[in-house]
Scaffold this active site. Structure first.
Site, PDB file in Angstrom:
ATOM      1  N   ASP A 198      14.504  -8.884   6.696  1.00  0.00           N
ATOM      2  CA  ASP A 198      14.499  -9.464   6.089  1.00  0.00           C
ATOM      3  C   ASP A 198      15.432 -10.552   5.469  1.00  0.00           C
ATOM      4  O   ASP A 198      14.753 -11.654   4.386  1.00  0.00           O
ATOM      5  CB  ASP A 198      13.674  -8.845   4.396  1.00  0.00           C
ATOM      6  CG  ASP A 198      12.711  -8.127   5.053  1.00  0.00           C
ATOM      7  OD1 ASP A 198      11.821  -8.060   7.002  1.00  0.00           O
ATOM      8  OD2 ASP A 198      11.867  -6.887   4.495  1.00  0.00           O
ATOM      9  N   HIS A 211      12.787 -12.871  -3.020  1.00  0.00           N
ATOM     10  CA  HIS A 211      13.632 -12.468  -4.438  1.00  0.00           C
ATOM     11  C   HIS A 211      14.690 -13.415  -3.714  1.00  0.00           C
ATOM     12  O   HIS A 211      15.611 -14.339  -4.294  1.00  0.00           O
ATOM     13  CB  HIS A 211      14.101 -11.652  -4.473  1.00  0.00           C
ATOM     14  CG  HIS A 211      13.597 -10.371  -5.572  1.00  0.00           C
ATOM     15  ND1 HIS A 211      11.701 -10.334  -4.787  1.00  0.00           N
ATOM     16  CD2 HIS A 211      13.452  -9.876  -6.814  1.00  0.00           C
ATOM     17  CE1 HIS A 211      11.423  -9.904  -6.822  1.00  0.00           C
ATOM     18  NE2 HIS A 211      12.282  -9.711  -7.467  1.00  0.00           N
ATOM     19  N   HIS A 215      13.186  -4.312   0.974  1.00  0.00           N
ATOM     20  CA  HIS A 215      13.232  -4.755   2.052  1.00  0.00           C
ATOM     21  C   HIS A 215      14.684  -3.813   2.740  1.00  0.00           C
ATOM     22  O   HIS A 215      15.047  -3.770   2.729  1.00  0.00           O
ATOM     23  CB  HIS A 215      13.856  -6.318   1.771  1.00  0.00           C
ATOM     24  CG  HIS A 215      12.827  -7.064   1.011  1.00  0.00           C
ATOM     25  ND1 HIS A 215      11.883  -8.169   1.455  1.00  0.00           N
ATOM     26  CD2 HIS A 215      12.751  -7.234   0.069  1.00  0.00           C
ATOM     27  CE1 HIS A 215      11.117  -8.235   1.221  1.00  0.00           C
ATOM     28  NE2 HIS A 215      11.759  -8.167  -0.471  1.00  0.00           N
TER      29      HIS A 215
END
Length: 289
Positions: free
Chosen positions: A226, A181, A222
């Site tokens: 990340d 994302h 996450h």
């Protein structure tokens, strides 16, 4: 008002037709790159689903972001997705604005060719990292006790190729370092930063990128690492790609438009010299008369 609409409607359709003709010619030239970009999105999805077979749930790792940001909870997991969809949809609409807008600085096909290169380079690194080390997923459906945390080995090749859509996309586990994302968000925001024209939208886009990152951590989708790795990796990748690819020429609204295909720096300088010499010749002719 109805009369004004009647007058403007034919202009709008002519503008759309003219732009569609131009974009079609560009697509005819760049279709291989566009197709490769789309195919790689499928390959990235295939890899993300494949690593789920290797995922082993375990205790959530110690994370600074989890200490700082309170968990939103499963019932508010949609918040971060809403922000992401807003960013994604806004960017897609912007790339198609030349079809209806008087101000045309970009070409849709050329912008997406560049975006696909950014995405493919970033996602290639992502595939390497999440296959290199599998971390226990922090998301609620990836934790110990969840039926979705582990999936049985595939029964056939077709099951893998279809990525168990849509559950395989929504409830994936193991593809952590680094955030997909955030890759999309930063690629879109940086692309608008480079080719967009509205300063306030650029500021808003960066703000939304930061908010999106914090929401991902708060949603426990996450780990903080990340997000951090995505921020510096994507920016470095885009910087490198921009240094290797020729700059995309801007469009002008006048009759003598600049070339719509990317020009190298050398070509741009040669063109400027030619235009300057042409103007000098025209002035000399006028003086003679």
């Amino acid at each position: 008002m109805p009369l004004y609409v009647d007058r403007e409607a034919p202009k709008l359709w002519r503008r759309i037709y003219s732009e569609a003709t131009l974009e079609a010619s560009l697509l005819a030239e760049k279709w291989k790159l566009v197709l490769a970009g789309l195919v790689f999105q499928y390959i990235h999805g295939l890899a993300a689903h494949g690593v789920h077979y290797l995922h082993r749930p375990g205790p959530t790792l110690q994370d600074a972001g989890f200490f700082i940001l309170p968990a939103l909870g499963q019932d508010k997991a949609f918040v971060s997705e809403t922000v992401f969809v807003t960013i994604f949809g806004s960017f897609v609409l912007w790339t198609f604005h030349p079809f209806v807008s008087h101000s045309k600085k970009i070409c849709t096909v050329l912008i997406w060719c560049r975006v696909f290169v950014y995405l493919a380079a970033s996602q290639s690194l992502r595939i390497i990292t999440f296959f290199a080390t599998q971390l226990p997923g922090p998301n609620y459906h990836c934790r110990e006790g969840s039926k979705l945390a582990k999936i049985p080995p595939p029964k056939n090749v077709l099951e893998v190729l279809l990525i168990n859509f849509p559950d395989g996309v929504i409830y994936g586990c193991g593809d952590l370092i680094f955030s997909s994302h955030t890759i999309f968000t930063l690629v879109f925001v940086r692309t608008y930063q480079r080719y967009g024209t509205r300063r306030w939208i650029k500021h808003l886009a960066w703000l939304m990128a930061v908010v999106q990152s914090l929401l991902i951590i708060a949603s426990r989708k996450h780990y903080t690492v990340d997000i951090v790795v995505a921020w510096y990796t994507v920016n470095l990748v885009m910087f490198y790609v921009d240094s290797r690819l020729p700059e995309m020429a801007e469009r002008s609204s006048g009759p003598s438009q600049t070339p719509l295909l990317p020009l190298s720096t050398k070509d741009s300088k040669n063109r400027s010299k030619e235009d300057h010499q042409r103007l000098l010749n025209e002035n000399n002719v006028a003086d003679d008369h």
